[in-house]
Design an enzyme around this catalytic site. Structure first.
Site, PDB file in Angstrom:
ATOM      1  N   ASP A 143      11.782  -6.412  -6.844  1.00 56.77           N
ATOM      2  CA  ASP A 143      11.340  -5.016  -6.709  1.00 56.77           C
ATOM      3  C   ASP A 143      12.135  -4.208  -7.726  1.00 56.77           C
ATOM      4  O   ASP A 143      13.313  -4.497  -7.956  1.00 56.77           O
ATOM      5  CB  ASP A 143      11.628  -4.496  -5.294  1.00 56.77           C
ATOM      6  CG  ASP A 143      10.752  -3.314  -4.904  1.00 56.77           C
ATOM      7  OD1 ASP A 143       9.972  -3.436  -3.955  1.00 56.77           O
ATOM      8  OD2 ASP A 143      10.863  -2.248  -5.568  1.00 56.77           O
ATOM      9  N   ASP A 144      11.492  -3.224  -8.332  1.00 57.54           N
ATOM     10  CA  ASP A 144      12.256  -2.392  -9.281  1.00 57.54           C
ATOM     11  C   ASP A 144      12.854  -1.164  -8.591  1.00 57.54           C
ATOM     12  O   ASP A 144      13.475  -0.329  -9.240  1.00 57.54           O
ATOM     13  CB  ASP A 144      11.377  -1.969 -10.480  1.00 57.54           C
ATOM     14  CG  ASP A 144      10.297  -0.979 -10.098  1.00 57.54           C
ATOM     15  OD1 ASP A 144      10.087  -0.746  -8.889  1.00 57.54           O
ATOM     16  OD2 ASP A 144       9.647  -0.425 -11.018  1.00 57.54           O
ATOM     17  N   LEU A 145      12.638  -1.069  -7.283  1.00 57.65           N
ATOM     18  CA  LEU A 145      13.166   0.030  -6.452  1.00 57.65           C
ATOM     19  C   LEU A 145      12.668   1.399  -6.905  1.00 57.65           C
ATOM     20  O   LEU A 145      13.307   2.411  -6.648  1.00 57.65           O
ATOM     21  CB  LEU A 145      14.711  -0.013  -6.400  1.00 57.65           C
ATOM     22  CG  LEU A 145      15.305  -1.312  -5.846  1.00 57.65           C
ATOM     23  CD1 LEU A 145      16.834  -1.254  -5.872  1.00 57.65           C
ATOM     24  CD2 LEU A 145      14.820  -1.590  -4.416  1.00 57.65           C
TER      25      LEU A 145
ATOM     26  N   LYS B  59      -6.816  -1.627  -9.300  1.00 60.06           N
ATOM     27  CA  LYS B  59      -6.657  -2.783  -8.408  1.00 60.06           C
ATOM     28  C   LYS B  59      -7.805  -3.772  -8.608  1.00 60.06           C
ATOM     29  O   LYS B  59      -7.616  -4.982  -8.612  1.00 60.06           O
ATOM     30  CB  LYS B  59      -6.646  -2.312  -6.942  1.00 60.06           C
ATOM     31  CG  LYS B  59      -5.325  -1.711  -6.508  1.00 60.06           C
ATOM     32  CD  LYS B  59      -4.356  -2.834  -6.198  1.00 60.06           C
ATOM     33  CE  LYS B  59      -3.074  -2.312  -5.589  1.00 60.06           C
ATOM     34  NZ  LYS B  59      -2.166  -3.383  -5.206  1.00 60.06           N
TER      35      LYS B  59
ATOM     36  N   ALA C  17       3.313  -2.476  -6.478  1.00 62.69           N
ATOM     37  CA  ALA C  17       2.262  -1.632  -7.069  1.00 62.69           C
ATOM     38  C   ALA C  17       2.680  -0.172  -6.992  1.00 62.69           C
ATOM     39  O   ALA C  17       3.582   0.187  -6.231  1.00 62.69           O
ATOM     40  CB  ALA C  17       0.954  -1.803  -6.287  1.00 62.69           C
TER      41      ALA C  17
ATOM     42  N   TYR D  33      -6.554   4.452  -8.812  1.00 61.89           N
ATOM     43  CA  TYR D  33      -5.878   3.387  -8.051  1.00 61.89           C
ATOM     44  C   TYR D  33      -6.836   2.227  -7.772  1.00 61.89           C
ATOM     45  O   TYR D  33      -6.523   1.059  -8.037  1.00 61.89           O
ATOM     46  CB  TYR D  33      -5.358   3.998  -6.750  1.00 61.89           C
ATOM     47  CG  TYR D  33      -4.850   3.015  -5.726  1.00 61.89           C
ATOM     48  CD1 TYR D  33      -3.673   2.297  -5.932  1.00 61.89           C
ATOM     49  CD2 TYR D  33      -5.533   2.828  -4.516  1.00 61.89           C
ATOM     50  CE1 TYR D  33      -3.195   1.414  -4.966  1.00 61.89           C
ATOM     51  CE2 TYR D  33      -5.056   1.953  -3.548  1.00 61.89           C
ATOM     52  CZ  TYR D  33      -3.899   1.253  -3.781  1.00 61.89           C
ATOM     53  OH  TYR D  33      -3.427   0.381  -2.823  1.00 61.89           O
TER      54      TYR D  33
ATOM     55  N   ARG E 159     -10.468   6.445   9.607  1.00 63.23           N
ATOM     56  CA  ARG E 159      -9.753   5.368   8.948  1.00 63.23           C
ATOM     57  C   ARG E 159      -9.597   4.168   9.877  1.00 63.23           C
ATOM     58  O   ARG E 159      -9.368   4.324  11.065  1.00 63.23           O
ATOM     59  CB  ARG E 159      -8.334   5.843   8.553  1.00 63.23           C
ATOM     60  CG  ARG E 159      -8.315   6.874   7.450  1.00 63.23           C
ATOM     61  CD  ARG E 159      -8.573   6.200   6.099  1.00 63.23           C
ATOM     62  NE  ARG E 159      -8.676   7.158   5.016  1.00 63.23           N
ATOM     63  CZ  ARG E 159      -9.796   7.791   4.655  1.00 63.23           C
ATOM     64  NH1 ARG E 159     -10.919   7.586   5.302  1.00 63.23           N
ATOM     65  NH2 ARG E 159      -9.803   8.632   3.642  1.00 63.23           N
TER      66      ARG E 159
HETATM   67  N1  LIG Z   1       0.046   0.173   3.015  1.00 62.65           N
HETATM   68  C1  LIG Z   1      -1.282   0.159   2.994  1.00 62.65           C
HETATM   69  O1  LIG Z   1      -1.956   0.668   3.921  1.00 62.65           O
HETATM   70  C2  LIG Z   1      -2.019  -0.476   1.852  1.00 62.65           C
HETATM   71  C3  LIG Z   1      -3.424  -0.414   1.831  1.00 62.65           C
HETATM   72  C4  LIG Z   1      -4.112  -1.008   0.778  1.00 62.65           C
HETATM   73  C5  LIG Z   1      -3.427  -1.675  -0.212  1.00 62.65           C
HETATM   74  N2  LIG Z   1      -2.054  -1.717  -0.190  1.00 62.65           N
HETATM   75  C6  LIG Z   1      -1.367  -2.446  -1.254  1.00 62.65           C
HETATM   76  O2  LIG Z   1      -0.433  -3.329  -0.651  1.00 62.65           O
HETATM   77  C7  LIG Z   1       0.733  -3.462  -1.445  1.00 62.65           C
HETATM   78  C8  LIG Z   1       1.955  -3.099  -0.643  1.00 62.65           C
HETATM   79  O3  LIG Z   1       1.807  -1.782  -0.130  1.00 62.65           O
HETATM   80  P1  LIG Z   1       3.003  -0.982   0.532  1.00 62.65           P
HETATM   81  O4  LIG Z   1       2.391  -0.012   1.478  1.00 62.65           O
HETATM   82  O5  LIG Z   1       4.034  -1.930   0.996  1.00 62.65           O
HETATM   83  O6  LIG Z   1       3.522  -0.160  -0.725  1.00 62.65           O
HETATM   84  P2  LIG Z   1       5.014   0.338  -1.058  1.00 62.65           P
HETATM   85  O7  LIG Z   1       4.853   1.435  -2.047  1.00 62.65           O
HETATM   86  O8  LIG Z   1       5.774   0.605   0.202  1.00 62.65           O
HETATM   87  O9  LIG Z   1       5.660  -0.920  -1.766  1.00 62.65           O
HETATM   88  C9  LIG Z   1       5.417  -1.260  -3.104  1.00 62.65           C
HETATM   89  C10 LIG Z   1       6.726  -1.726  -3.700  1.00 62.65           C
HETATM   90  O10 LIG Z   1       6.479  -2.073  -5.071  1.00 62.65           O
HETATM   91  C11 LIG Z   1       7.615  -1.675  -5.826  1.00 62.65           C
HETATM   92  N3  LIG Z   1       7.210  -1.525  -7.222  1.00 62.65           N
HETATM   93  C12 LIG Z   1       6.430  -0.543  -7.765  1.00 62.65           C
HETATM   94  N4  LIG Z   1       6.304  -0.733  -9.094  1.00 62.65           N
HETATM   95  C13 LIG Z   1       7.001  -1.861  -9.393  1.00 62.65           C
HETATM   96  C14 LIG Z   1       7.245  -2.566 -10.603  1.00 62.65           C
HETATM   97  N5  LIG Z   1       6.734  -2.157 -11.772  1.00 62.65           N
HETATM   98  N6  LIG Z   1       8.017  -3.685 -10.546  1.00 62.65           N
HETATM   99  C15 LIG Z   1       8.552  -4.114  -9.365  1.00 62.65           C
HETATM  100  N7  LIG Z   1       8.367  -3.470  -8.203  1.00 62.65           N
HETATM  101  C16 LIG Z   1       7.582  -2.365  -8.209  1.00 62.65           C
HETATM  102  C17 LIG Z   1       8.067  -0.375  -5.190  1.00 62.65           C
HETATM  103  O11 LIG Z   1       9.429  -0.069  -5.465  1.00 62.65           O
HETATM  104  C18 LIG Z   1       7.828  -0.658  -3.701  1.00 62.65           C
HETATM  105  O12 LIG Z   1       8.991  -1.157  -3.076  1.00 62.65           O
HETATM  106  C19 LIG Z   1       0.494  -2.561  -2.663  1.00 62.65           C
HETATM  107  O13 LIG Z   1      -0.015  -3.359  -3.696  1.00 62.65           O
HETATM  108  C20 LIG Z   1      -0.547  -1.578  -2.177  1.00 62.65           C
HETATM  109  O14 LIG Z   1      -1.301  -1.061  -3.245  1.00 62.65           O
HETATM  110  C21 LIG Z   1      -1.341  -1.133   0.824  1.00 62.65           C
END
Ligand SMILES: NC(=O)c1ccc[n+]([C@@H]2O[C@H](COP(=O)([O-])OP(=O)(O)OC[C@H]3O[C@@H](n4cnc5c(N)ncnc54)[C@H](O)[C@@H]3O)[C@@H](O)[C@H]2O)c1
Length: 306
Positions: A32-34, A142, A73, A138, A206
């Site tokens: 993770d890049d945080l 994706k 992401a 977005y 939703r």
């Molecule tokens: N939470 C939802 O309801 C939901 C719904 C549909 C899709 N998603 C997808 O599921 C995945 C996880 O979602 P989430 O809710 O845990 O999101 P989140 O934002 O909590 O976690 C994403 C993580 O990716 C890290 N990140 C971002 N850019 C980065 C990079 N360039 N390199 C390394 N790390 C990077 C961020 O620091 C973060 O910790 C994502 O791909 C999101 O698009 C989530």
């Protein structure tokens, strides 16, 4: 026991998945890049590497890995609308780099996160996987990323499974975004005695799915090779309006604070509702009721956030 790499391990779904995989006895490595996630969310027992998924330096980290969960992401629709170039860079090019790293290392399977936002223009509910019509930056980013799974299978023999999450909720959901996800935003505001914001009239519906149910699906899709090179909706198959969620949260907290309404957010679908027949045919079934799930998230926020 397998060696499993999670990208986005410090985020909401990634950190919950890491806890579950460790409980199941697997070895977990996380990248993770945080940029949005929190390192303290990475559970003890997982090896954490601060790295950007776009970097070619990640390739060596994939050596000896059996399965990859690619979750990193830019996951906020408004952020992606504001900065399409970064959205494409991280969500599309970054995903291709993760496929590349996985193919080079001979990973058995990549399970990667797509989104129900690809159904933005589809007027069929419940919505099956077959047709998509993404509109937002977005969702388009994706979908573009997902298309690369095909050449990686055809020319590099990399198996993958796409997971099309609906609205996932539960502990560790990000509450610090400019526009946080619904559940954490409502709970946190109400616990602080503030008025939560509802964008629009609150009648958007939703499909909410609890994160442990998502993890059941993750484990199934990882182990079951019938899933390979397919894409699966992960939702509850029921939906609620934002007003209903607000009422439920308010009642659980025993408060009568009324929300404030602001203009609709750009690029938000009116209704989401998953057809999960494909996943159910593999043996998956969601278990958590919405009320119980919100209670657990509420307790988590009280204990760990406030
Ligand atoms: N939470 C939802 O309801 C939901 C719904 C549909 C899709 N998603 C997808 O599921 C995945 C996880 O979602 P989430 O809710 O845990 O999101 P989140 O934002 O909590 O976690 C994403 C993580 O990716 C890290 N990140 C971002 N850019 C980065 C990079 N360039 N390199 C390394 N790390 C990077 C961020 O620091 C973060 O910790 C994502 O791909 C999101 O698009 C989530």
């Amino acid at each position: 026991m397998s060696k499993i790499l999670i990208t986005g391990i410090a985020g909401f779904i990634g950190s919950n998945l890491a806890v579950r995989l460790l409980e199941e006895g697997h070895q977990v490595v996380g990248i993770d890049d945080l940029s949005h996630g929190l390192q303290e969310q990475v559970p003890e027992g997982a090896t954490f590497i601060k790295q950007d998924i776009r970097s070619r330096d990640i390739y060596s980290l994939f050596e000896g890995v059996d399965y990859v969960f690619h979750l990193a992401a830019l996951s906020s629709i408004p952020d992606c609308q504001r900065d399409p170039v970064s959205a494409c860079d991280v969500n599309t090019t970054g995903t291709v780099n993760v496929f590349e790293a996985s193919a080079r290392a001979g990973v058995k399977k990549v399970i990667f996160a797509e989104t129900s936002a690809v159904y933005e223009g589809i007027q069929q509910w419940p919505t099956p996987e077959a047709n998509v019509d993404p509109h937002s930056v977005y969702a388009v980013g994706k979908m573009a990323a997902r298309l690369f799974a095909k050449p990686y299978k055809e020319f590099r023999n990399l198996d993958s499974v796409g997971v099309r999450y609906f609205n996932v909720y539960g502990p560790r959901q990000d509450y610090r975004r400019s526009i946080p996800p619904l559940m954490s935003a409502f709970i946190l505001a109400l616990l602080r005695g503030e008025k939560p914001v509802i964008y629009g009239d609150g009648e958007k519906r939703r499909d909410f799915i609890y994160v442990d149910d998502v993890n059941d699906a993750h484990l199934l899709l990882m182990k079951d090779d019938r899933a390979n090179n397919n894409i699966y909706n992960i939702g509850s198959g029921t939906n609620n309006s934002i007003n209903e969620i607000y009422k439920m949260t308010k009642e659980l907290l025993g408060t009568d604070i009324e929300p404030v309404h602001k203009d609709n957010l750009e690029a938000e679908a009116q209704i989401t509702l998953a057809d999960c027949s494909a996943l159910k045919n593999l043996g998956w079934q969601p278990k958590m009721s919405l009320e119980e799930g919100i209670k657990i998230q509420l307790e988590y926020i009280k204990k760990h956030v406030l």
